[in-house]
Design an enzyme around this catalytic site. Structure first.
Site: not given
Length: 259
Positions: A105, A245
């Protein structure tokens, strides 16, 4: 210059609406001057701008050694960083003639995308990284991210070296890496002994920045691109995605990861 500003907005919540003050991240156009010559400009968040410019020039191999930097100063009036340093003229010429608008971006250019012509050395680091430590750091990734907590509108990079980490926050993900690298280099850190975590995708320009600075491990909770993986494999970078996780995908350099 403050990186945030407050403005009044109308907020809808279910069937109600009301006026509130909202915090937004500031966006500026930053110019980089090397030895009084304009190298380019980029959209950025006004934090750590000197570090951003130094990290960018190191990542582009325009400055090959931090010791070659004689002076660096941000000028708030002109919104520019002025750097005096020994320049790698070949890399500078490549940037001018072959600069590619990258997929991150914001708007920035790089000459370090092509897999065949990438002028870099294989990463030789013998560092090993524990999978559980990677998972732990990713679970705590957004802690101590002041701009993200206030605005929710920036990317983040964290460069971990020893018991320290260097953080970069910006509207453009590639800028966050350059900011973290610039901070670490100015702090005298050994980039070859650390690992880098980023908030977004592992596209080629993100991978190249790790390779050009000899950082042995790059991690994200999202995915890499095909070119990113090919570059990582060619230059012996350990590249990990989908760190969520206890899960981790290792796309390159698996020998550096242990349980």
């Amino acid at each position: 210059m403050q990186p945030i500003f407050t403005t009044q907005i109308t907020k809808y919540k279910a069937d109600e609406n009301f006026a509130i003050d909202d915090i937004l991240v500031r966006e500026i156009k930053l110019e980089i001057l090397l030895n009084d010559v304009k190298i380019g400009a980029m959209m950025a968040t006004p934090t750590d701008l000197t570090e951003l410019a130094i990290g960018y020039l190191l990542s582009e191999n325009i400055i090959t050694n931090p010791k070659d930097i004689l002076d660096a100063l941000f000028d708030e009036k002109t919104l520019s960083v002025k750097i005096i340093a020994k320049a790698n003229q070949k890399a500078l010429n490549n940037l001018n003639s072959e600069g590619i608008i990258i997929s991150g971006c914001g708007r920035s250019v790089t000459a370090n995308i092509d897999l065949q012509s990438l002028d870099a050395k294989k990463i030789q680091s013998d560092m090993k990284f524990q999978r559980r430590e990677i998972s732990k750091q990713m679970s705590e990734f957004y802690t101590q991210c002041d701009l993200y907590e206030k605005t929710g509108c920036v990317h983040t990079a964290k460069l971990f070296i020893g018991d320290k980490f260097y953080i970069g926050e910006d509207i453009a993900q590639h800028n966050t890496i350059d900011k973290a690298i610039g901070k670490a280099v100015l702090g005298g850190a050994d980039l070859n002994s650390g690992f880098l975590m980023v908030s977004g995708r592992l596209s080629s320009e993100m991978v190249v920045k790790a390779v050009m600075n000899s950082i042995p491990l790059l991690v994200s909770r999202t995915a890499p691109t095909s070119l990113g993986v090919l570059i990582a494999r060619k230059f012996n970078l350990t590249l990990c995605g989908f760190a969520r996780g206890e899960n981790l995908n290792v796309y390159s350099g698996a020998e550096r990861i242990y349980a």
